[in-house]
Design a protein around this motif. Structure first.
Motif, PDB file in Angstrom:
ATOM      1  N   THR A 216       0.811  -1.217   0.000  1.00 22.29           N
ATOM      2  CA  THR A 216       0.000   0.000   0.000  1.00 22.29           C
ATOM      3  C   THR A 216       0.845   1.268   0.000  1.00 22.29           C
ATOM      4  O   THR A 216       0.327   2.362  -0.253  1.00 22.29           O
ATOM      5  N   SER A 217       2.130   1.137   0.262  1.00 22.11           N
ATOM      6  CA  SER A 217       3.002   2.319   0.276  1.00 22.11           C
ATOM      7  C   SER A 217       3.916   2.380  -0.947  1.00 22.11           C
ATOM      8  O   SER A 217       4.816   3.208  -1.004  1.00 22.11           O
ATOM      9  N   GLY A 218       3.682   1.499  -1.940  1.00 28.49           N
ATOM     10  CA  GLY A 218       4.519   1.472  -3.139  1.00 28.49           C
ATOM     11  C   GLY A 218       4.174   2.571  -4.129  1.00 28.49           C
ATOM     12  O   GLY A 218       3.246   3.359  -3.931  1.00 28.49           O
ATOM     13  N   ALA A 219       4.909   2.602  -5.240  1.00 24.42           N
ATOM     14  CA  ALA A 219       4.709   3.629  -6.273  1.00 24.42           C
ATOM     15  C   ALA A 219       3.345   3.489  -6.940  1.00 24.42           C
ATOM     16  O   ALA A 219       2.676   4.483  -7.234  1.00 24.42           O
ATOM     17  N   PHE A 220       2.934   2.263  -7.213  1.00 27.04           N
ATOM     18  CA  PHE A 220       1.608   2.016  -7.775  1.00 27.04           C
ATOM     19  C   PHE A 220       0.588   2.033  -6.643  1.00 27.04           C
ATOM     20  O   PHE A 220       0.667   1.242  -5.709  1.00 27.04           O
ATOM     21  N   LYS A 221      -0.373   2.932  -6.729  1.00 26.36           N
ATOM     22  CA  LYS A 221      -1.387   3.030  -5.691  1.00 26.36           C
ATOM     23  C   LYS A 221      -2.350   1.847  -5.767  1.00 26.36           C
ATOM     24  O   LYS A 221      -2.741   1.412  -6.854  1.00 26.36           O
ATOM     25  N   VAL A 222      -2.710   1.335  -4.600  1.00 24.51           N
ATOM     26  CA  VAL A 222      -3.599   0.177  -4.549  1.00 24.51           C
ATOM     27  C   VAL A 222      -4.727   0.432  -3.553  1.00 24.51           C
ATOM     28  O   VAL A 222      -4.648   1.319  -2.711  1.00 24.51           O
ATOM     29  N   ARG A 223      -5.766  -0.379  -3.686  1.00 26.72           N
ATOM     30  CA  ARG A 223      -6.865  -0.338  -2.728  1.00 26.72           C
ATOM     31  C   ARG A 223      -7.224  -1.755  -2.311  1.00 26.72           C
ATOM     32  O   ARG A 223      -6.940  -2.716  -3.048  1.00 26.72           O
ATOM     33  N   LEU A 224      -7.838  -1.877  -1.149  1.00 27.40           N
ATOM     34  CA  LEU A 224      -8.338  -3.161  -0.666  1.00 27.40           C
ATOM     35  C   LEU A 224      -9.837  -3.212  -0.924  1.00 27.40           C
ATOM     36  O   LEU A 224     -10.552  -2.257  -0.607  1.00 27.40           O
ATOM     37  N   ILE A 225     -10.280  -4.301  -1.528  1.00 29.41           N
ATOM     38  CA  ILE A 225     -11.661  -4.422  -1.978  1.00 29.41           C
ATOM     39  C   ILE A 225     -12.484  -5.243  -0.970  1.00 29.41           C
ATOM     40  O   ILE A 225     -12.035  -6.306  -0.519  1.00 29.41           O
ATOM     41  N   PRO A 226     -13.689  -4.792  -0.634  1.00 28.63           N
ATOM     42  CA  PRO A 226     -14.545  -5.565   0.279  1.00 28.63           C
ATOM     43  C   PRO A 226     -14.904  -6.936  -0.295  1.00 28.63           C
ATOM     44  O   PRO A 226     -15.139  -7.073  -1.502  1.00 28.63           O
ATOM     45  N   ILE A 227     -14.928  -7.921   0.570  1.00 27.14           N
ATOM     46  CA  ILE A 227     -15.463  -9.247   0.230  1.00 27.14           C
ATOM     47  C   ILE A 227     -16.677  -9.410   1.131  1.00 27.14           C
ATOM     48  O   ILE A 227     -16.595  -9.916   2.256  1.00 27.14           O
ATOM     49  N   ALA A 228     -17.790  -8.914   0.646  1.00 27.20           N
ATOM     50  CA  ALA A 228     -19.002  -8.817   1.466  1.00 27.20           C
ATOM     51  C   ALA A 228     -20.209  -8.734   0.543  1.00 27.20           C
ATOM     52  O   ALA A 228     -20.081  -8.751  -0.684  1.00 27.20           O
TER      53      ALA A 228
END
Length: 333
Positions: A216-228
Motif C-alpha cells: 500500500t506504500s509502493g509507487a503504484f497506488k492500490v486499494r483493498l476491496i470488500p469481500i461482502a
C-alpha cells in the motif's frame, strides 16, 4: 493395669489415626499439585507460536488459583497440531478453522483416517483475512469487476488458491473462464502488482501485515476491496469454517482509501481432546475470557477480539469445560 485387649484396641486406634492422617496428607498434596499441559503451535517466529505464548502468559497469572500451567511447544503447524492433540502428545493445539472442520468431518488430510471424533473446540482467536488487493489503474472497486482481469489466486495446491477459488465461486465467477488467473507465490505478488503485471491478488493474512503495508506504500497506488454482500453472506452459511472479519485501514495509512474493509477469513482456533479434564479446560477459558482486555494488548492481531467473535468458526463440538464457562456467563444460551 491395661489388658492385652486394651492394648490391641489402642494400637488399632493409633493405626487408624495415622492412616487417616496419611490419606489426608496425600490428598492435600494431590490437590496442591499443578497440572502442566502443552500447547502445539508453529515455528518459533510464527504467529501460532506467539498465540500459544499469549495464552500461556495469561493463565500463568492465575496458576496458584487454578493449579494449571501451560508450556508452549513449536511444531510444524495447524494440521500437525490436530494430529498431535488426537494422539495425546499435546493437550491443546492452535489450529486453523478449515483444518478443524476437515478433521471433524474426516475430509482432506483426514479422508483415510476418518472423522476425528475426540476433537473438541475451545475458542477462536484472530482471523486470517481474505485480502483482495487491486491496483488503482485496474479500475476495480468491487469483487464482481474482477472479470477479465489478471488476478493472482496462489500457487497450485496451496490453501491460498483454495480460499480464492471459494470466494470467486461464491459471487459466480469461474477462475478458469472469467479471470486471467495467475499462480504465483504470495511472496512474488508485491513485485508483480508494483510493476504492473497484475491487476489484483488474493492474499490470506492476519492484520496488521507487513506485506500489505509495503504494497500500500509502493509507487503504484492500490486499494483493498470488500469481500461482502448478500451472496457472500449466503455462502458463509454453507462454509462454517469461514467467518466475517474486518480490515482496519488505520494499519495502512498510505492506502488510497481510509474506510475499513469488510471481508471474510479463516479463524485461528484453539482445540483440545475430549480426554482433557473439564476443570483444566474451564480454567484456561475463564482466565482468557475474564482477562480479555489484557489479552488483547499482547499483540495487535488481537485488537478486534470480542467474546462473541471468539465463538465463531468452531465446527468441532465445544469441550464440556469450555461449554461450562460459556453457559455460566451467558455466552451460550
Amino acid at each position: 493395669m491395661v489388658s492385652i485387649h486394651g492394648h490391641r484396641c489402642l494400637i488399632v486406634v493409633l493405626f487408624t489415626m495415622l492412616l487417616t492422617g496419611a490419606v489426608q496428607y496425600n490428598n492435600s498434596v494431590a490437590y496442591a499439585k499443578t497440572t502442566v499441559v502443552t500447547i502445539g503451535t508453529g515455528g518459533v517466529t510464527d504467529m501460532y507460536y506467539l498465540t500459544g505464548g499469549a495464552i500461556s502468559h495469561t493463565i500463568h497469572a492465575k496458576r496458584k488459583l487454578h493449579k494449571v500451567r501451560a508450556l508452549v511447544e513449536p511444531t510444524e503447524g495447524s494440521a500437525y497440531n490436530v494430529n498431535t492433540v488426537m494422539a495425546g502428545h499435546h493437550a491443546f493445539g492452535v489450529v486453523r478453522s478449515d483444518h478443524q472442520y476437515q478433521a471433524w468431518k474426516g475430509l482432506a488430510e483426514w479422508d483415510e483416517q476418518g472423522r476425528q471424533k475426540t476433537l473438541r473446540s475451545v475458542f477462536s482467536i484472530y482471523s486470517e483475512s481474505m485480502t483482495l488487493v487491486v491496483t488503482e489503474k485496474s479500475g476495480v472497486t468491487q469483487l464482481s469487476e474482477l472479470k477479465g482481469k489478471r488476478v493472482n489466486i496462489g500457487s497450485p495446491e496451496s490453501a491460498q488458491r483454495r480460499h480464492a477459488i471459494d470466494i470467486l465461486q461464491a459471487v459466480g465467477l469461474d477462475h478458469q473462464k472469467d479471470i486471467q488467473a495467475e499462480a504465483f507465490e504470495a511472496t512474488d505478488t508485491l513485485r508483480l502488482l508494483q510493476n504492473g503485471r497484475l491487476d489484483a491478488c488474493f492474499y490470506t493474512v492476519r492484520h496488521p501485515s507487513r506485506t500489505i503495508r509495503e504494497v500500500t506504500s509502493g509507487a503504484f497506488k492500490v486499494r483493498l476491496i470488500p469481500i461482502a454482500g448478500p451472496r457472500i453472506q449466503a455462502w458463509l452459511k454453507t462454509a462454517p469454517y469461514y467467518a466475517s472479519s474486518q480490515i482496519p485501514m488505520n494499519y495502512y495509512p498510505e492506502a488510497i482509501h481510509r474506510e475499513d474493509v469488510p471481508t471474510v477469513g479463516m479463524k485461528v482456533t484453539f482445540v483440545t481432546s475430549i480426554k482433557v479434564p473439564v476443570l483444566v479446560v474451564y480454567a484456561i477459558v475463564k482466565d482468557v475470557f475474564d482477562n480479555l482486555d489484557q489479552f488483547k494488548k499482547l499483540h495487535p492481531a488481537y485488537a478486534l477480539l470480542t467474546k462473541k467473535s471468539m465463538l465463531e468458526g468452531l465446527t468441532a463440538p465445544l469441550h464440556p469445560g469450555a461449554l461450562k464457562y460459556y453457559l455460566e456467563t451467558g455466552l451460550k444460551p
